[in-house]
Design a protein around this motif. Sequence first.
Motif, PDB file in Angstrom:
ATOM      1  N   ASN A 548      -1.934  29.372  25.550  1.00  0.00           N
ATOM      2  CA  ASN A 548      -2.356  28.438  25.306  1.00  0.00           C
ATOM      3  C   ASN A 548      -3.846  27.597  25.622  1.00  0.00           C
ATOM      4  OD1 ASN A 548       0.953  26.771  25.780  1.00  0.00           O
ATOM      5  ND2 ASN A 548       0.319  29.062  27.445  1.00  0.00           N
ATOM      6  N   PRO A 561      -2.778  23.455  18.441  1.00  0.00           N
ATOM      7  CA  PRO A 561      -1.574  23.175  18.645  1.00  0.00           C
ATOM      8  C   PRO A 561      -0.943  24.355  17.325  1.00  0.00           C
ATOM      9  CG  PRO A 561      -2.821  21.239  18.653  1.00  0.00           C
ATOM     10  CD  PRO A 561      -3.712  22.415  18.595  1.00  0.00           C
ATOM     11  N   GLU A 572       2.980  14.142  14.619  1.00  0.00           N
ATOM     12  CA  GLU A 572       2.338  15.252  15.278  1.00  0.00           C
ATOM     13  C   GLU A 572       0.737  15.208  15.826  1.00  0.00           C
ATOM     14  OE1 GLU A 572       4.688  19.502  14.393  1.00  0.00           O
ATOM     15  OE2 GLU A 572       2.890  19.102  13.340  1.00  0.00           O
ATOM     16  N   VAL A 576      -1.540  14.297  18.851  1.00  0.00           N
ATOM     17  CA  VAL A 576      -2.529  14.975  19.405  1.00  0.00           C
ATOM     18  C   VAL A 576      -3.876  14.101  19.558  1.00  0.00           C
ATOM     19  CG1 VAL A 576      -4.575  16.365  17.782  1.00  0.00           C
ATOM     20  CG2 VAL A 576      -2.381  16.664  17.585  1.00  0.00           C
ATOM     21  N   TRP A 610      -0.730  20.315  28.510  1.00  0.00           N
ATOM     22  CA  TRP A 610       0.196  20.415  27.809  1.00  0.00           C
ATOM     23  C   TRP A 610       1.051  19.701  27.815  1.00  0.00           C
ATOM     24  CZ3 TRP A 610      -1.398  25.337  31.461  1.00  0.00           C
ATOM     25  CH2 TRP A 610      -2.671  26.183  30.833  1.00  0.00           C
ATOM     26  N   LEU A 613       1.165  16.919  24.734  1.00  0.00           N
ATOM     27  CA  LEU A 613       1.254  17.455  23.444  1.00  0.00           C
ATOM     28  C   LEU A 613       2.890  17.489  23.457  1.00  0.00           C
ATOM     29  CD1 LEU A 613      -1.974  19.849  22.441  1.00  0.00           C
ATOM     30  CD2 LEU A 613      -0.963  17.541  22.011  1.00  0.00           C
ATOM     31  N   LEU A 615       3.732  20.082  22.142  1.00  0.00           N
ATOM     32  CA  LEU A 615       4.275  20.671  21.181  1.00  0.00           C
ATOM     33  C   LEU A 615       4.099  22.342  21.391  1.00  0.00           C
ATOM     34  CD1 LEU A 615       1.043  19.048  18.279  1.00  0.00           C
ATOM     35  CD2 LEU A 615       4.450  18.953  18.734  1.00  0.00           C
ATOM     36  N   LEU A 617       1.931  25.910  21.009  1.00  0.00           N
ATOM     37  CA  LEU A 617       0.576  25.833  20.887  1.00  0.00           C
ATOM     38  C   LEU A 617      -0.005  27.541  20.376  1.00  0.00           C
ATOM     39  CD1 LEU A 617      -1.084  24.750  24.440  1.00  0.00           C
ATOM     40  CD2 LEU A 617      -0.787  23.509  22.405  1.00  0.00           C
TER      41      LEU A 617
END
Length: 784
Positions: A548, A561, A572, A576, A610, A613, A615, A617
Amino acid sequence: MKKKKLILIGNGMAGINCIEEILKNNPNMFDITVFGSEPHFNYNRIMLSTVLQGGTKVEDITLHNRAWYDSNGIKLYTGETVVKVDPDKKVIRTDKDREVSYDKLIFATGSVPFVLPIPGADKEGVVSFRTIEDCQKMINISKNHKKAIVIGGGLLGLEAARGLLNLGMEVDVVHIANYLMERQLDQTAAKMLQQELEKQGMNFLLEKETEEIIGDSRVEGLRFKDGSIVSADAVVMAVGVRPNVQMAKDSGLETNRAIVVNDYLQTSIPDIYAVGECVEHRGMVYGLVKPLYEQGRILAKHICGIEENGYQGSTLSTQLKISGVDVFSVGQFHADETSKTITQYDELAGIYKKIVLKEDKVIGSVMFGDTKAGNKLLDMISKQKVITDEEKMFVLQSSSQDSQVAAMEQTDLICNCNGVTKGTIIEACQSQELTTAEEVKKCTKASSACGGCKPLVTDLLAYMQSEDFDEVIEKETLCGCTTLTDEEIVTEMQLRSLHSINEVMHELKWRTEDGCPTCRPALQYYLGMIYPEYETKQESLFINERMNATRQADGTYSLTPQMYGGLTNAEELRKVADVVEKYQIPNVAITSEQRLHLTGVRKEDLESIWKDLDLPLSSTYGNTVQNIKTCIGETVCKCDKHDALRLAVQIEKKTDYLTTPYRVKMGISSCMHNGAGSTTKDIGIIQFDRGWEVYVGGSSGRNARTGQLLCVAETEQEVYEIIIGFIQYYRETAKYAERSWEWIDRINLLHIREVLFDSELRQQLIEALESDSYQNKQVLLSNK
């Protein structure tokens, strides 16, 4: 845990070899009982002719004595025949009214000699040539009689004839064909063999079909169908053997020519297996040692619960010394309109060699007088290898010690039956100070089966003792903490059921208590491959943290990501951008794999980032399948990219977080412009008008390597399956930290093709990868 009961019916070479393999795989799994009809311990039936010829004693051809059975806890009943198997009750009955139960049962009943159904076959003086007792009968006959006839001009018949000559008898060999050993030799080699044997005193009656054995109560001669008669005091039937399957058939097993088995040597009845000459696999019945030993290895792994691809059949070869003459044959040695031949015939030296080629690949060979290149040719046929000019010279040149043994690679086979290489023998000789062929046989098993490789073993020993020898086998251990190789460690981990790094280090006597940076990650990888569910808290957190966030030299971290295939969307990108702004991340870059790379992240912000986001990784650190580089075509190329991008997304999702021996870089180019640099990746794919080209083993590092063409796939689904199968086979068979191109060089690209082009094997690999991928993702999710 209570041991299961295993019964072996048959005390011959194939059955006992299978028991040896079982003991190697799991020595504590079974209570083993063996029944043998003959009153002897396990012996080498192939060497019976040397007993008949007077060169050896029965003790010399014994492979396993009473001490071996006792030391392995095996109950042996000799001179006792199993007459019935009751599959419902799982018991066997013998001719001595013994009844024994079993959990697993192996038929290894071998074959029985074929006796011609002709008048007079039951007369006194008619014998077969199959057992030690048959040898003794012939020896007794020779004491009072002088003229013998051997019916059968095959290997068995010629060996019997040589033995009878040694016993002082006059010998005629009767054969129905127009030349000897027609199944193993072509006419040229057979005629050369006949001439040599005639010099030794044999007489041949070819193209003769026996009608009757004449005489009153005892043999007096033969009458042939052409009306001619030949006198004799004894007749040896050596016209072939038949699988010994009547008892199996009576017990309800499916039989055809022999006992029908599948790829795991299972019969039609659960928990009953078969191995050896009594077996029919995919329509083939084998009578040579190498295929029977291969069957035994597969059966042993399967019955011990070790995953195995199954028996795929064998390439037949014969390498023998007949009455002092070396002969060899393999594959298709008769040419046809689709093949070409290379022939060398030196009548003065008594040497004949023929190589049959199809599209520059060796498909068969027959050799007489000089056969030391036999194993090399067998290896070429097995690997479907194009023969080079240098290899042609190697095969055809005269077999001086320097030109043959010294020129062999250390990976080349010396003993084909037992799979013993030149390097194995050298290593054994150097580590255990072996100096004789007998010592080599006991240590490595080379020449312990058919004995055809004994001259090569002897030459190798002579070469090793010469001034020209400079080969040293350096054992490539995993690291300095152990004396074991990667392969030995993995084997011991499986045999001893070792489930943690500490267990491995303790049980395998590591030199350093905590290991080192080389062995710890390697052991972790091997444990993960053997036990997909393998996980400890410390090791899982290590994987989770590094996948990660990657720590940089300045103490900050970087995040990438995951954007499968390099594709993203507004949502997305907005996430970010918000994270970059909120946590004041100083640097955002676009990687060569079209991913956003966030660097300069403070450690104390990781948990919050984390969460914000939300998302996946990308696993950019460590030995994993890396992000796939795709070709968007932002410059010259205007070709359609949709199929290539879809394939990239599909493969990335399947291989996400998947550990590998070394990191795997991939590229998928949507056209021949090769915008993703696919030919210099571990795996590269290029789409063209008729399908997809797949390249493997490339490298774009400091010493760039161009990948080799693995295959051309017609459909997107086919290329997907090939790639997934390739990755999993690399994971299962490569050493830890071994790069893809090193692995390919070691195990051969042709072999990889054979595995991946077999639809059944490929599907097994795909299923294994899917299972591992699922386990990896579950571990990561549980640690978030």
